[in-house]
Enzyme design. Structure first.
Site, PDB file in Angstrom:
ATOM      1  N   HIS A 134      -6.318 -39.092  59.909  1.00  0.00           N
ATOM      2  CA  HIS A 134      -5.119 -39.380  59.118  1.00  0.00           C
ATOM      3  C   HIS A 134      -3.940 -39.470  60.095  1.00  0.00           C
ATOM      4  O   HIS A 134      -3.950 -38.829  61.143  1.00  0.00           O
ATOM      5  CB  HIS A 134      -4.925 -38.207  58.143  1.00  0.00           C
ATOM      6  CG  HIS A 134      -3.814 -38.366  57.160  1.00  0.00           C
ATOM      7  ND1 HIS A 134      -2.487 -38.184  57.502  1.00  0.00           N
ATOM      8  CD2 HIS A 134      -3.813 -38.675  55.840  1.00  0.00           C
ATOM      9  CE1 HIS A 134      -1.723 -38.367  56.429  1.00  0.00           C
ATOM     10  NE2 HIS A 134      -2.508 -38.679  55.407  1.00  0.00           N
ATOM     11  N   ASP A 167      -8.296 -30.524  60.791  1.00  0.00           N
ATOM     12  CA  ASP A 167      -7.563 -30.987  59.610  1.00  0.00           C
ATOM     13  C   ASP A 167      -8.526 -30.861  58.425  1.00  0.00           C
ATOM     14  O   ASP A 167      -9.461 -31.654  58.292  1.00  0.00           O
ATOM     15  CB  ASP A 167      -7.123 -32.434  59.836  1.00  0.00           C
ATOM     16  CG  ASP A 167      -6.558 -33.082  58.567  1.00  0.00           C
ATOM     17  OD1 ASP A 167      -6.612 -32.458  57.487  1.00  0.00           O
ATOM     18  OD2 ASP A 167      -6.092 -34.227  58.661  1.00  0.00           O
ATOM     19  N   GLN A 220      -9.039 -32.594  53.374  1.00  0.00           N
ATOM     20  CA  GLN A 220     -10.001 -33.184  52.436  1.00  0.00           C
ATOM     21  C   GLN A 220     -11.163 -32.259  52.104  1.00  0.00           C
ATOM     22  O   GLN A 220     -11.918 -32.530  51.173  1.00  0.00           O
ATOM     23  CB  GLN A 220     -10.550 -34.510  52.989  1.00  0.00           C
ATOM     24  CG  GLN A 220      -9.516 -35.626  53.050  1.00  0.00           C
ATOM     25  CD  GLN A 220      -8.949 -35.982  51.668  1.00  0.00           C
ATOM     26  OE1 GLN A 220      -9.603 -35.798  50.641  1.00  0.00           O
ATOM     27  NE2 GLN A 220      -7.725 -36.489  51.645  1.00  0.00           N
ATOM     28  N   LYS A 271      -3.726 -30.720  47.099  1.00  0.00           N
ATOM     29  CA  LYS A 271      -5.022 -31.392  46.947  1.00  0.00           C
ATOM     30  C   LYS A 271      -6.077 -30.431  46.390  1.00  0.00           C
ATOM     31  O   LYS A 271      -7.197 -30.814  46.112  1.00  0.00           O
ATOM     32  CB  LYS A 271      -5.502 -31.934  48.300  1.00  0.00           C
ATOM     33  CG  LYS A 271      -4.648 -33.077  48.859  1.00  0.00           C
ATOM     34  CD  LYS A 271      -5.303 -33.661  50.097  1.00  0.00           C
ATOM     35  CE  LYS A 271      -4.350 -34.418  50.991  1.00  0.00           C
ATOM     36  NZ  LYS A 271      -3.898 -35.692  50.425  1.00  0.00           N
ATOM     37  N   CYS A 295      -3.057 -43.944  54.938  1.00  0.00           N
ATOM     38  CA  CYS A 295      -2.583 -43.268  56.155  1.00  0.00           C
ATOM     39  C   CYS A 295      -3.642 -43.247  57.254  1.00  0.00           C
ATOM     40  O   CYS A 295      -3.696 -42.312  58.061  1.00  0.00           O
ATOM     41  CB  CYS A 295      -2.096 -41.842  55.865  1.00  0.00           C
ATOM     42  SG  CYS A 295      -0.674 -41.802  54.769  1.00  0.00           S
TER      43      CYS A 295
END
Lengths: 409, 132
Positions: free
Chosen positions: A124, A202, A205, A228, A366
């Site tokens: 991202h 990261d 997700q 999220k 993104c």
């Protein structure tokens, strides 16, 4: 007992709405932001109605209550990712701010000309641009791990880069928001550590879907966003190993992050407050704590199995549609499918889908470098969460057929 | 909470502070702040060859709770071994204060203990004590 998404959906007021009088709402934009259960909404409401005050300072009833709730949320997050201590949990605005914090503070103290930070082509923008800005400031070089044809990372090149370059940190996504690929972060972390490099994960997700364990992953930093994973916007978490956080200079200057201030200079507060300058997002942190409570009460493996079954059906039926290309074919992947349709632009497809009540993301999500690598400008992405149902998948597939009929002659 | 919050014992210590004034020379010398309100505590001690705390002298500024806790802790420390002092926990000071404290005021009450333990052991040790 099978996972009952129809009952679970009752917890989400927004999903009870119709898109219009005759068209139901089909929410498949979960990778961008999830919907919120009633318990999270109630927590925010109760906070503002009965508990609101600034934290850490006030010697009064409300401030004490707000402080207890805010710090209580931190402990919930600590347990959620299995951090060793609550001091390793820094509240940020989200994943983006968490990555920028590491790039700017750990980067400032540790990176110089001749050093290498390794990112990947599937990141991202948050995990690319933060490092590009820091590279310009501190003079290090940024390299990217390339992809194989199936949308997984090229592990042979990763190992070679670690061997041959002076890699100080690997900035790596746990799950791709476009390809769906789940990266083997534990193995990749082990390899990075063997070459003396740290790893930032990261987890934007994956945190909403899987029970993460920072001690098992052994990553040095891990970032994720509240919104999220059923929580409010404006709140996220940076996990960092304590000894690393201790050694890092502060990020933003201001209230709450200091020990002492004189006109000549200042000293820094202890963890985690050193990195939480200014009045924090108090309601949002408490709301995120309520989201964690909700996820903890859920049968997560069953929820995952439900999501995955829906994904397989969506993926197979979508792939059958003439002219449709689904991006990524990693063996291990999250419940999302980005796709292109020959002869139709992503924005036009999303517009037709919206007329059918289907909410998806259209654009580059993104991940412009990844789209460039795939040779496409944009894609449409449908992403699932545990409250989606087989009916959602049906309506989505029907809407894609309708888009094809309208847009591709 | 009512006026009984300021228990007579606390007010007595806050008004008539024991062992106030720094020792020089001394064997232990450490200062700490409470970042939440700026309260300050400077603790000095004389320790004999057997590791027993013989004299305590402190200086500081802050609320009645933080000053009374320094006064009370100072009295307790005299005659204690360093080994015992290192093992003190948050509850020890909270028991001295003897009234229930809310989350933001616990920091006031434990400033003296923080000064002792950061100086004697480490800030990480203090953070672990604080998180108990």
């Amino acid at each position: 007992m099978a996972f009952d998404a129809a009952t679970i959906r009752q917890d989400f007021p927004i999903l009870q709405q119709m898109r219009s009088a005759t068209v139901p709402l089909t929410y498949l934009d979960n990778a961008a932001s999830s919907q919120k259960p009633q318990s999270v909404i109630d927590t925010l409401n109760t906070y503002y109605r009965t508990q609101n005050a600034n934290v850490h300072r006030g010697i009064h009833w409300l401030s004490e209550m707000a402080t207890e709730l805010y710090e209580g949320a931190r402990v919930k997050l600590q347990k959620f990712v299995n951090a060793k201590t609550r001091r390793e949990i820094i509240f940020t605005r989200g994943t983006t701010e968490a990555i920028n914090l590491v790039a700017q503070t750990w980067g400032r103290a540790n990176l110089k000309a001749g050093d290498v930070v390794l990112s990947t082509v599937m990141e991202h923008h948050a995990n690319i641009v933060s490092w590009q800005i820091a590279a310009e400031q501190y003079g290090f070089t940024l390299h990217y791990v390339p992809l194989l044809y199936d949308g997984t990372l090229d592990q042979a090149t990763y190992a070679r880069l670690l061997r041959e370059e002076n890699v100080k940190l690997v900035a790596l996504t746990h799950g791709s928001n476009t390809l769906g690929t789940i990266n083997p972060v534990a193995d990749m972390t082990q390899l990075a550590h063997a070459h003396g490099a740290l790893v930032l994960v990261d987890a934007a997700q994956t945190a909403p879907h899987f029970k993460l364990d920072v001690q098992a992953l052994d990553c040095d930093f891990l970032a994720f966003s509240g919104h999220k994973m059923l929580g409010p916007t404006g709140i996220g978490v940076l996990y960092g190993k304590r000894e690393l956080l201790e050694a890092m200079p502060p990020f933003l200057g201001g209230g709450d992050m200091i020990a002492t201030v004189t006109l000549e200079g200042s000293t820094w507060n202890q963890l985690p407050y050193k990195f939480e300058a200014g009045t924090p997002a108090i309601a949002q942190a408490i709301g995120l704590g309520a989201a964690v409570d909700y996820l903890n009460a859920l049968d997560l493996p069953a929820a995952n199995a439900h999501e995955h079954a829906l994904f397989v059906e969506l993926y197979e039926r979508l792939s059958e549609i003439a002219g449709v290309r689904v991006l990524g074919a990693a063996p291990e992947r999250g419940a999302l499918a980005a796709f292109t349709m020959e002869g139709a632009h992503a924005h036009d497809i999303a517009q037709v889908l919206d007329q059918h009540g289907v909410a998806v993301r259209a654009g580059h999500h993104c991940t412009m470098p990844l789209h460039q690598h795939l040779g496409i400008a944009a894609s449409v992405r449908a992403s699932l969460y545990f409250y989606n149902t087989a009916a959602d998948v049906d309506r989505f597939i029907q809407a894609v057929y309708a888009a094809r009929k309208t847009l591709v002659s | 909470m009512d006026e009984t919050f300021y228990r007579e014992n606390i007010l007595d210590h806050a008004r008539h502070m024991r062992n106030k004034g720094l020792l020089s020379p001394c064997d232990f010398d450490h200062e700490e702040h409470n970042p939440l309100c700026g309260d300050h505590l400077h603790l000095t001690m004389r320790i004999d060859d057997n590791g027993i705390i013989r004299e305590v002298g402190w200086d500081g500024s802050g609320c009645a709770i933080s000053q009374a806790s320094a006064s009370m802790l100072g009295e307790e420390l005299i005659g204690m071994s360093l080994e015992q002092a290192r093992k003190l926990d948050k509850q020890f000071v909270l028991d001295l204060i003897g009234i229930p404290l809310t989350i933001n005021r616990v920091k006031c009450a434990t400033l003296s203990l923080k000064t002792l333990l950061v100086g004697l052991v480490s800030s990480e040790h203090w953070e672990n004590i604080e998180d108990e």
